[in-house]
Write a protein that holds these residues in place. Structure first.
Motif, PDB file in Angstrom:
ATOM      1  N   ALA A  63       0.831  -1.205   0.000  1.00 60.14           N
ATOM      2  CA  ALA A  63       0.000   0.000   0.000  1.00 60.14           C
ATOM      3  C   ALA A  63       0.866   1.256   0.000  1.00 60.14           C
ATOM      4  CB  ALA A  63      -0.919   0.000   1.223  1.00 60.14           C
ATOM      5  N   ILE A  64       0.332   2.316  -0.619  1.00 59.93           N
ATOM      6  CA  ILE A  64       1.004   3.613  -0.597  1.00 59.93           C
ATOM      7  C   ILE A  64       1.156   4.093   0.845  1.00 59.93           C
ATOM      8  CG2 ILE A  64       0.757   6.037  -1.236  1.00 59.93           C
ATOM      9  CD1 ILE A  64       1.507   4.410  -3.573  1.00 59.93           C
ATOM     10  N   VAL A 192      -6.362   1.828   4.691  1.00 60.11           N
ATOM     11  CA  VAL A 192      -5.333   1.535   3.687  1.00 60.11           C
ATOM     12  C   VAL A 192      -5.602   2.358   2.430  1.00 60.11           C
ATOM     13  CG1 VAL A 192      -4.176  -0.264   2.366  1.00 60.11           C
ATOM     14  CG2 VAL A 192      -5.176  -0.810   4.589  1.00 60.11           C
ATOM     15  N   ASP A 193      -4.553   3.015   1.936  1.00 62.88           N
ATOM     16  CA  ASP A 193      -4.630   3.752   0.669  1.00 62.88           C
ATOM     17  C   ASP A 193      -4.206   2.808  -0.454  1.00 62.88           C
ATOM     18  OD1 ASP A 193      -4.608   5.499  -1.411  1.00 62.88           O
ATOM     19  OD2 ASP A 193      -3.180   6.913  -0.532  1.00 62.88           O
ATOM     20  N   LEU A 194      -5.136   2.435  -1.337  1.00 66.24           N
ATOM     21  CA  LEU A 194      -4.889   1.419  -2.354  1.00 66.24           C
ATOM     22  C   LEU A 194      -4.706   1.958  -3.771  1.00 66.24           C
ATOM     23  CD1 LEU A 194      -7.436  -1.348  -1.258  1.00 66.24           C
ATOM     24  CD2 LEU A 194      -4.966  -1.321  -0.910  1.00 66.24           C
ATOM     25  N   ASP A 195      -4.951   3.228  -3.980  1.00 63.37           N
ATOM     26  CA  ASP A 195      -4.865   3.766  -5.344  1.00 63.37           C
ATOM     27  C   ASP A 195      -4.089   5.082  -5.343  1.00 63.37           C
ATOM     28  OD1 ASP A 195      -5.306   4.102  -8.076  1.00 63.37           O
ATOM     29  OD2 ASP A 195      -7.148   5.240  -7.723  1.00 63.37           O
ATOM     30  N   PRO A 196      -2.905   5.059  -6.010  1.00 65.31           N
ATOM     31  CA  PRO A 196      -2.247   3.931  -6.693  1.00 65.31           C
ATOM     32  C   PRO A 196      -1.676   2.944  -5.681  1.00 65.31           C
ATOM     33  CG  PRO A 196      -0.824   5.842  -6.712  1.00 65.31           C
ATOM     34  CD  PRO A 196      -2.115   6.304  -6.111  1.00 65.31           C
ATOM     35  N   ILE A 197      -1.030   1.888  -6.198  1.00 60.95           N
ATOM     36  CA  ILE A 197      -0.477   0.858  -5.328  1.00 60.95           C
ATOM     37  C   ILE A 197       0.992   0.627  -5.681  1.00 60.95           C
ATOM     38  CG2 ILE A 197      -1.093  -1.110  -6.819  1.00 60.95           C
ATOM     39  CD1 ILE A 197      -1.943  -2.556  -4.176  1.00 60.95           C
ATOM     40  N   ASN A 198       1.792   0.308  -4.684  1.00 67.66           N
ATOM     41  CA  ASN A 198       3.230   0.105  -4.872  1.00 67.66           C
ATOM     42  C   ASN A 198       3.542  -1.320  -5.321  1.00 67.66           C
ATOM     43  OD1 ASN A 198       3.987   2.689  -4.079  1.00 67.66           O
ATOM     44  ND2 ASN A 198       4.174   2.125  -1.926  1.00 67.66           N
ATOM     45  N   ILE A 199       4.638  -1.469  -6.074  1.00 63.93           N
ATOM     46  CA  ILE A 199       5.250  -2.776  -6.355  1.00 63.93           C
ATOM     47  C   ILE A 199       6.722  -2.667  -5.983  1.00 63.93           C
ATOM     48  CG2 ILE A 199       5.580  -4.645  -8.010  1.00 63.93           C
ATOM     49  CD1 ILE A 199       3.542  -1.818  -9.220  1.00 63.93           C
ATOM     50  N   ASP A 200       7.149  -3.460  -5.022  1.00 61.64           N
ATOM     51  CA  ASP A 200       8.551  -3.489  -4.620  1.00 61.64           C
ATOM     52  C   ASP A 200       9.219  -4.711  -5.244  1.00 61.64           C
ATOM     53  OD1 ASP A 200       8.170  -1.227  -3.084  1.00 61.64           O
ATOM     54  OD2 ASP A 200       7.736  -2.350  -1.255  1.00 61.64           O
ATOM     55  N   ALA A 251       8.000   0.813  -7.606  1.00 62.61           N
ATOM     56  CA  ALA A 251       7.225   1.393  -8.704  1.00 62.61           C
ATOM     57  C   ALA A 251       5.778   1.539  -8.248  1.00 62.61           C
ATOM     58  CB  ALA A 251       7.322   0.520  -9.945  1.00 62.61           C
ATOM     59  N   GLN A 252       5.021   2.349  -8.980  1.00 66.11           N
ATOM     60  CA  GLN A 252       3.608   2.542  -8.676  1.00 66.11           C
ATOM     61  C   GLN A 252       2.787   2.325  -9.934  1.00 66.11           C
ATOM     62  OE1 GLN A 252       2.795   6.340  -6.918  1.00 66.11           O
ATOM     63  NE2 GLN A 252       3.925   5.902  -5.035  1.00 66.11           N
ATOM     64  N   MET A 253       1.586   1.754  -9.734  1.00 62.00           N
ATOM     65  CA  MET A 253       0.673   1.578 -10.861  1.00 62.00           C
ATOM     66  C   MET A 253      -0.747   1.907 -10.401  1.00 62.00           C
ATOM     67  SD  MET A 253       0.310  -2.554 -11.210  1.00 62.00           S
ATOM     68  CE  MET A 253      -0.604  -3.521  -9.993  1.00 62.00           C
ATOM     69  N   TYR A 260      -6.349  -4.853  -7.048  1.00 63.66           N
ATOM     70  CA  TYR A 260      -5.112  -5.416  -6.509  1.00 63.66           C
ATOM     71  C   TYR A 260      -4.996  -5.078  -5.034  1.00 63.66           C
ATOM     72  CZ  TYR A 260      -4.425  -5.067 -11.525  1.00 63.66           C
ATOM     73  OH  TYR A 260      -4.602  -5.130 -12.887  1.00 63.66           O
ATOM     74  N   ARG A 261      -4.420  -6.003  -4.283  1.00 66.25           N
ATOM     75  CA  ARG A 261      -4.320  -5.846  -2.833  1.00 66.25           C
ATOM     76  C   ARG A 261      -2.878  -6.031  -2.361  1.00 66.25           C
ATOM     77  NH1 ARG A 261      -9.379  -4.140  -0.606  1.00 66.25           N
ATOM     78  NH2 ARG A 261     -10.712  -4.265  -2.452  1.00 66.25           N
ATOM     79  N   PRO A 262      -2.503  -5.326  -1.305  1.00 66.51           N
ATOM     80  CA  PRO A 262      -1.157  -5.504  -0.750  1.00 66.51           C
ATOM     81  C   PRO A 262      -0.900  -6.967  -0.401  1.00 66.51           C
ATOM     82  CG  PRO A 262      -2.215  -3.588   0.219  1.00 66.51           C
ATOM     83  CD  PRO A 262      -3.267  -4.285  -0.595  1.00 66.51           C
ATOM     84  N   GLY A 263       0.322  -7.421  -0.687  1.00 67.30           N
ATOM     85  CA  GLY A 263       0.698  -8.802  -0.406  1.00 67.30           C
ATOM     86  C   GLY A 263       0.667  -9.699  -1.611  1.00 67.30           C
TER      87      GLY A 263
END
Length: 357
Positions: A63-64, A192-200, A251-253, A260-263
């Motif tokens: 999550a952001i 939880v802030d879901l938009d946008p969402i992080n990708i590590d 990155a963020q999308m 899409y959900r964290p995890g």
């Protein structure tokens, strides 16, 4: 005596006959080997060119921003304003704690302030008329300021009986219900802030010079997307990951539909520039034996096995780090039946030899 000589002569003739037969048989085999046909193969010349650095890796969604909500005052839950799993905006009320005691505290502090302000005003007037002392005026002034601070604190506590969303996001499941007695240490829910969402994700350190903030990467969520989604690199860690010795990138999308959900895990394709002046051959030329990769070269119409080291791949071409030089003739079809030293005939270059150029 004559019979004995006849036996010896017959034996000699038999030996000579057997030897001649063996000699004829051996001659036929030698002729057969000597006239074995070359093995037909297809081949291509290794060339110099550029190839995209394509880095395939895996990442994890996060999550952001996320927060565990806790009350700032104690009391009993009077009302819950949100529905679990719903979107809320920054400033929206989430929980209401009974405020009767806090309202009474405000009234008490207002009365005290009124008293202290009166004491100060009287002390100031007496000092003007030469009946008071500066010490008395200063004491009452300090008491008035303390009363003002106490009133401000009481108002803040009253305001904190309504817990509001600190940012826009999606509410989690409430961990308390209406009527529950809570204190400052009790967890109420997650926001939880879901938009946008992080990708590590992480890549080898060697690619770091070719990856920058603002670059676009392709993301595919496992078991969800058919086509990749574009994400933008927002941050690159300043140090290597101690466990993997790789660089961690974030990155963020977009996630407007909250699909899409964290995890969740994702596959990523990172384009890290180009390799210039690379030795390139068709992927079909490469064979494997255990952990070893090799190709069959054609040298003076003879197959020669060469162990190779490969680099980047782009479509049907692969970069060769070691084992093949530019303009080497590499077998691309039929190499599975070849052995080192076999005589070969390249059938696809008979009419055109322009690949050398």
């Amino acid at each position: 005596m004559k019979t004995y000589k006849k036996i010896i002569i017959a034996a000699v003739l038999c030996v000579l006959g057997l030897g001649g037969a063996l000699w004829l048989l051996r001659g036929n085999k030698v002729t057969e080997v000597a006239f074995k046909e070359p093995i037909p193969v297809e081949a291509s010349y290794a060339k110099i060119g550029s190839i995209l650095r394509r880095v395939h890796t895996e990442g994890k969604l996060s999550a952001i921003q996320t927060v565990t909500l806790r009350p700032q005052v104690s009391g009993r839950i009077e009302k819950i304003f949100f529905e679990e799993g719903s979107r809320v905006k920054a400033g929206d009320p989430l929980y209401k704690i009974e405020d009767s005691l806090y309202k009474a505290k405000v009234k008490e502090m207002e009365a005290r302030l009124l008293e202290k302000r009166g004491n100060y005003e009287r002390a100031a007037k007496l000092l003007e008329k030469k009946f008071g002392t500066p010490q008395e005026r200063d004491r009452t002034f300090a008491e008035m300021r303390i009363a003002e601070a106490n009133l401000e604190e009481a108002k803040i506590q009253l305001e904190n009986t309504i817990l509001k969303a600190p940012f826009e996001g999606v509410m989690g499941l409430s961990k308390v219900s209406k009527g529950a007695l809570v204190s400052e240490s009790v967890e109420l829910a997650n926001l939880v802030d879901l938009d946008p969402i992080n990708i590590d994700f992480s890549i080898p350190n060697s690619y770091l010079p070719f990856v920058h903030e603002g670059d676009v990467v392709d993301v595919t969520i496992e078991d969800y997307d058919i086509l990749p989604i574009e994400a933008t690199i927002k941050a690159i860690a300043p140090e290597l990951d101690e466990a993997t010795l790789k660089i961690i990138i974030r990155a963020q999308m977009p996630n407007t539909e909250l699909s899409y959900r964290p995890g969740e895990f994702a596959r990523l394709l990172v384009l890290a520039g180009k390799t210039e002046n690379a030795v390139l051959i068709p992927v079909s030329a490469i064979e494997r034996e255990g952990d070893e990769e090799y190709v069959m070269l054609v040298v003076d119409n003879v197959a020669v096995r060469s162990t190779i080291s490969t680099g980047m791949r782009d479509g049907d071409e692969v970069e060769i780090i070691h084992g093949v030089k530019a303009k080497d003739l590499v077998v691309t079809a039929g190499q599975f039946k070849l052995h080192d030293g076999d005589e070969v005939k390249v059938v696809n270059l008979e009419k055109s030899d322009e690949q050398k150029k």
